[in-house]
Design an enzyme around this catalytic site. Structure first.
Site, PDB file in Angstrom:
ATOM      1  N   TYR A   1     102.632  75.252   1.003  1.00 43.03           N
ATOM      2  CA  TYR A   1     101.341  74.649   1.322  1.00 43.03           C
ATOM      3  C   TYR A   1     100.233  75.184   0.412  1.00 43.03           C
ATOM      4  CZ  TYR A   1     103.254  72.808   5.724  1.00 43.03           C
ATOM      5  OH  TYR A   1     103.977  72.128   6.670  1.00 43.03           O
TER       6      TYR A   1
ATOM      7  N   GLU B   1     104.036  68.665   1.095  1.00 40.22           N
ATOM      8  CA  GLU B   1     103.106  69.449   1.895  1.00 40.22           C
ATOM      9  C   GLU B   1     101.914  69.930   1.077  1.00 40.22           C
ATOM     10  OE1 GLU B   1     103.639  68.971   4.739  1.00 40.22           O
ATOM     11  OE2 GLU B   1     105.769  68.498   4.726  1.00 40.22           O
TER      12      GLU B   1
ATOM     13  N   HIS C   1      99.833  60.921   5.386  1.00 43.72           N
ATOM     14  CA  HIS C   1     101.290  60.958   5.302  1.00 43.72           C
ATOM     15  C   HIS C   1     101.921  59.578   5.417  1.00 43.72           C
ATOM     16  CE1 HIS C   1     102.522  64.992   4.612  1.00 43.72           C
ATOM     17  NE2 HIS C   1     101.747  65.480   5.559  1.00 43.72           N
TER      18      HIS C   1
ATOM     19  N   HIS D   1      94.581  64.035   7.714  1.00 41.41           N
ATOM     20  CA  HIS D   1      95.838  64.558   7.173  1.00 41.41           C
ATOM     21  C   HIS D   1      97.016  63.721   7.666  1.00 41.41           C
ATOM     22  CE1 HIS D   1      97.944  68.447   5.780  1.00 41.41           C
ATOM     23  NE2 HIS D   1      98.858  67.513   5.893  1.00 41.41           N
ATOM     24  N   GLU D   2      96.998  63.371   8.972  1.00 43.33           N
ATOM     25  CA  GLU D   2      98.069  62.569   9.537  1.00 43.33           C
ATOM     26  C   GLU D   2      98.128  61.198   8.875  1.00 43.33           C
ATOM     27  OE1 GLU D   2     100.086  63.865  11.610  1.00 43.33           O
ATOM     28  OE2 GLU D   2      99.017  65.605  12.360  1.00 43.33           O
TER      29      GLU D   2
END
Length: 1015
Positions: free
Chosen positions: A368, A306, A288, A284-285
């Site tokens: 989200y 998001e 981005h 997920h990081e």
């Protein structure tokens, strides 16, 4: 993770990693900060005094003629300002804003400043100490607007440093190590991290650098993190487009963070050590880097990032292992837990998640959970390839720009070649979600196939345009169809190859919608999100749960003592029982069986409130409560939690309907019936068996009564009897012997046998059996193994995970391969484990269960071998008495004895001569027949209405009268009663038909009239 736009300077994204991230949320739209469009260059030089937790710095900014600048200074002390080598006498205002006025000519502004960032427990975002440097707050005078930042820092010799940079240099000086960072793209804020890192790097892609900055004690983890990061980088380059920078770093942090900045991610040390992070949050990081950092969010249009990150990372990882539908259901459950009619919000209105207040939880559920479902539905609508192409176009055309929903829509319109305006309009601008049901379900035998018809109904005031998957399970297979619906009610007809058993609307959760009550499990998030929450504090639990008071009141829970609680409050929306000994709890849950150790939370449906939630909490002491209080907010999707010393031991999601299910036909269960026998005759038949198992559901009183009856009857026929009981561990045998022999009274026996610790169910369920054994001197044999050994077998990787001490005394022979055993346990394990099912865990589960079965079987066999004159009645859970896979074959392997199994079932009255097989069919509601509601008589001219049905008559309500002559129904000529019956045969109850009648009129010709009649 969320785009962190806390203050205009924050251009990174924050992901609150479940269980471990404890930091505040911030929010201010970046679009405000960047409104001017002016790009400045800041040159920042900084040095540190780590012993004093301070920094000193210099910032240089060049302003063109007529250009001013607004700076945020936070908690910094501005010691001196010069503009064009002339001192400037300005100071920050109360909000920390510092304005440098414009000058008629070009000027360089130089600021000397200092700051203090202490090391205590309050340090959550920034830190200056010998342990490391973490600067996430304002650590240099921050221009409001786009700016390029060049950083030069003097750090200790043994430190390495990281910042947003594509060019990094370092040199050794007499005063320490000097590092320089530059970045080619304007940012709203630059972060600085340094520490005693072990730095390792390798190449990826086309000459790009992947680095890891890990503390020495964790350096062995770095290689796996780089390997997984490289896989994620390759994954997203293939999916979206080229990685936007020249380097990427994974950086370990002393503070508990989970941040993603341009060119690096910052993960807390406690997070890095978790084995699952590399397979979940790390990806997920990394994502981005593309969406959120390279493609920025235009907050004026709403925060799309998001939901997209959740879909492309969290959801995609679940799809990879076949759990996409489970994940999507979880998204909807969380949404419904926090969002109700009075706090709905349109997707386009979502900016940022905020803190963990109930209001922010509702916002997060929109930004989200709902938004990720919007992207899923977009993929379903455009098709996978057009969706992927849309992502690539969106990235390619908007890199390094502020971007909103408008640009997203344009990219997907181009990739799909379709019209998407109405799709985006309904999903971005409407605050509600679809509310679907299937109605008027009917099954007919057609000439070529069985035909299922139903109406797909939207209960919303304003309807959606939807593509709704439906699935029908038939006796000959599964039929699937997508229903396109744009109206309040859409008729659906499906030709089926066999008789249908079940209709499921949206079985894989492809449509964002309201879930039916049967789909929503009783989980902790439903309590967290309830508007009105009340907690009843049991008298003996007030001190135990004191550490939780502030957390509960912080989320809006009203705390009420046991004495002040009113019975009517039981019907509230959400009720929490702190301790289960209160009168209120016992009045609806009696004495619920909860573990005596650690901390336990169990969510149940409230039996006295439709759709209400009741939560049971128990804990051994206040230390157990204090250890879990801060963690509970991260476990919203679970309905059962058990912690030991703050470490999660058990977590379960209650199983509910998968999709909106409508049962169409339930095959009845049956038994072969040879001869109906009385209880006494069955006992006579059992007398030849040396082992008789009487299975039980532990809390079913009827089962325990049957057990007592069998014990009495068998003792009458064979006094030399023993009773084997699963409920007692072998360590309780001495206490059992003393009790049966009259050496201990009941209270002493319960204590010495550790009954409540090892079993925990209400002892009264077994009291009569124990009293009978004591009165008649019948030995009671403890069958069970220490529960902790069974638990450790599962938790520690099977038998091999046990200590040598634990292995002593275990049965050497354990048959895990009995035909059907693994299949049966697999169904049980999957139903309890839900999304956490795995092949490895399944193996450990089977080992633990087999150990249980084998130990009890060995206990039975050993006793019978040592006491050849004895027979035994075995009292165990029904899951252990399966004749093919439970205890019986395992006992038979050890000793050759005749065995029999008795279980309790619900029985209907049955005549012996009535049938060879008896089926226990579930009740079926009678379908209402369509009726006109008239009494008829035949006349020369046709069927004459002679009267109307009592109660309700559709014909009478429509205006028909006595003596009216029915001419036709929906244009079909009516001459006889059979004509009417045939006409109604193909109608349904509630249909609207047109009835044409001839009505005599005095002095005038008969009138022919049409009436709309509801059947």
């Amino acid at each position: 993770m969320k785009a962190n736009s806390s203050k205009p300077f924050v251009a990174y994204f924050r992901h609150i990693l479940l269980l471990f991230i404890a930091a505040a949320f911030w929010h201010t739209d970046l679009s405000v900060a960047w409104a001017s469009g002016e790009i400045l260059t800041s040159r920042v030089s900084v040095s540190f005094d780590l012993a004093k937790n301070t920094l000193r710095g210099e910032s240089r900014i060049t302003l063109e003629a007529g250009q001013d600048v607004v700076l945020r200074t936070g908690s910094l002390a501005i010691e001196e300002i010069q503009a064009g080598n002339v001192p400037v006498d300005v100071q920050p205002d109360a909000d920390g804003l510092l304005i440098i006025p414009a000058a008629p000519s070009r000027q360089e502004v130089v600021m000397q400043y200092s700051g203090v960032f202490s090391e205590g427990e309050e340090a959550q975002r920034s830190l200056l100490s010998a342990k490391g440097i973490v600067l996430l707050d304002i650590w240099y005078p921050l221009p409001v607007g786009k700016n390029l930042v060049e950083v030069t820092a003097l750090i200790p010799d043994d430190f390495s440093a990281v910042s947003e940079a594509e060019d990094i240099t370092a040199e050794q000086t007499p005063d320490g190590r000097k590092v320089r960072f530059s970045f080619n793209h304007p940012l709203s804020f630059v972060h600085f991290i340094a520490g005693p890192y072990v730095v390792e790097q390798e190449e990826f892609g086309d000459g790009k650098v992947l680095s890891s900055y890990f503390f020495p004690e964790d350096k062995d983890l770095a290689a796996e993190y780089r390997m997984k990061t490289k896989q994620y980088l390759e994954r997203y380059e293939k999916l979206i487009g080229p990685y936007p920078y020249t380097r990427y770093s994974i950086v370990e942090n002393r503070l508990p963070t989970g941040f993603a900045m341009p060119t690096f991610t910052l993960l807390g040390q406690s997070v890095v050590r978790l084995p699952f992070i590399v397979d979940t949050s790390l990806g997920h990081e990394v994502l981005h880097s593309w969406f959120g950092n390279a493609v920025n969010v235009d907050y004026e249009q709403g925060n799309w990032c998001e939901g997209l990150a959740t879909y492309l990372a969290d959801h995609a990882f679940k799809e990879d292992v076949g759990e996409g539908a489970i994940f999507r259901k979880g998204q909807m459950v969380k949404y419904m837990s926090h969002v109700a009619d009075d706090n709905e919000m349109a997707v386009r209105m979502f900016k940022s998640a905020g803190d963990h207040s109930p209001e922010s939880q509702a916002s997060r559920a929109v930004g989200y959970n709902k938004t990720s479902m919007v992207f899923h539905m977009l993929r379903q609508k455009t098709g996978p390839e057009a969706f992927r192409e849309g992502l690539r176009l969106f990235y390619e055309k908007n890199t390094y720009q502020n971007t909103g929903w408008k640009q997203l829509e344009e990219a997907f319109v181009e990739s799909s070649g379709g019209e998407l305006a109405s799709f985006f309009e309904q999903w971005l601008d409407r605050p509600d979600v679809p509310d679907l049901i299937a109605s008027r379900i009917d099954i007919k035998e057609g000439e070529g196939a069985t035909v299922l018809t139903f109406d797909l109904v939207q209960k919303n005031k304003e309807v959606y345009a939807l593509s709704v998957p439906v699935r029908v399970e038939t006796e000959d297979g599964i039929i699937e169809q997508v229903v396109e619906t744009t109206g309040a009610s859409t008729p659906v007809s499906m030709d089926l190859p066999g008789y249908p058993r079940e209709l499921i609307v949206d079985p894989d959760y492809d449509v964002m919608r309201k879930l039916s009550a049967e789909e929503i499990p009783p989980v902790w998030s439903r309590f967290q999100g309830a508007e009105e929450k009340i907690a009843v504090v049991a008298d003996d639990a007030a001190d135990v749960f004191a550490p939780m008071k502030d957390m509960l009141t912080g989320i809006g829970v009203s705390l009420v003592s046991e004495e002040d609680f009113k019975d009517e409050q039981l019907t509230g929306e959400a009720i929490l029982f702190l301790g289960t000994t209160s009168k209120a709890c016992r009045s609806i849950f009696a004495a619920p069986a909860m573990p005596a150790t650690g901390f336990t939370l169990e969510v149940r449906d409230n039996p006295v409130k439709a759709n209400g939630i009741a939560v049971l909490m128990t804990a051994a002491d206040s230390e157990q409560v204090a250890a879990v209080t801060a963690k509970l907010r991260h476990y919203g999707k679970y309905g059962y939690l058990h912690f030991e010393d703050g470490t999660i031991e058990t977590k379960r999601i209650p199983q509910t309907s998968q999709g909106q299910e409508y049962e169409l036909d339930e095959s009845p269960m049956g038994v072969a019936v040879e001869k109906r026998k009385s209880f006494e005759s069955i006992m006579d038949s059992l007398a030849s068996s040396r082992v008789v198992y009487v299975g039980e559901t532990h809390v079913n009183q009827a089962d325990h009564l049957l057990q007592l009856r069998v014990v009495r009857a068998m003792h009458k026929r064979y006094p030399d009897l023993a009773i084997g009981m699963e409920m007692f561990n072998k360590s309780a045998q001495e206490a059992l012997d003393k009790y049966v022999n009259g050496e201990l009274e009941e209270r002493e026996f319960i204590s010495e046998s550790s009954y409540f610790k090892n079993w925990g169910y209400d002892y009264r369920l077994y009291r009569d059996i124990m009293v009978f054994a004591r009165r008649n001197g019948l030995p009671v044999v403890a069958l069970n193994l220490d529960k902790e050994i069974v638990s450790n077998t599962f938790r520690k990787g099977g038998i091999s995970g046990l200590s040598e001490e634990e292995k002593e005394g275990l049965p050497e022979e354990r048959d895990l391969g009995l035909p059907g055993y693994q299949e049966r346990l697999g169904r049980a394990f999957a139903s309890h484990s839900g999304p956490h099912f795995s092949a490895d865990k399944m193996v450990h589960f089977i080992q633990a269960q087999a150990l249980w079965d084998e130990t009890m079987a060995e206990s039975v066999a050993d006793y019978l071998k040592e006491n050849p004159e004895k027979k035994m009645i075995v009292l165990v859970g029904s899951g252990h008495v399966y004749k093919d896979t439970g205890m019986p074959p395992r006992v038979a392997r050890r000793i050759d004895v005749e065995q029999a199994v008795v279980v309790n079932v619900k029985e209907n009255d049955l005549e012996e001569e009535a049938a060879d097989y008896a089926f226990f069919s579930p009740p079926i509601a009678r379908k209402l027949s369509p009726l006109l509601g008239v009494m008829l008589k035949e006349g020369d001219e046709g069927m004459i209405i002679a009267g109307f049905s009592h109660g309700h008559s559709g014909a009478g309500d429509a205006g028909l009268k006595e003596k009216d002559i029915i001419l036709s129904v929906d244009g079909e000529t009516i001459k006889t009663i059979d004509d009417i019956k045939l006409s109604l045969l193909y109608r349904n109850y509630g249909d609207l038909i047109t009835v044409t009648v001839k009505r005599p009129v005095f002095l005038f010709p008969d009138a022919v009239m049409d009436f709309d009649v509801k059947l």
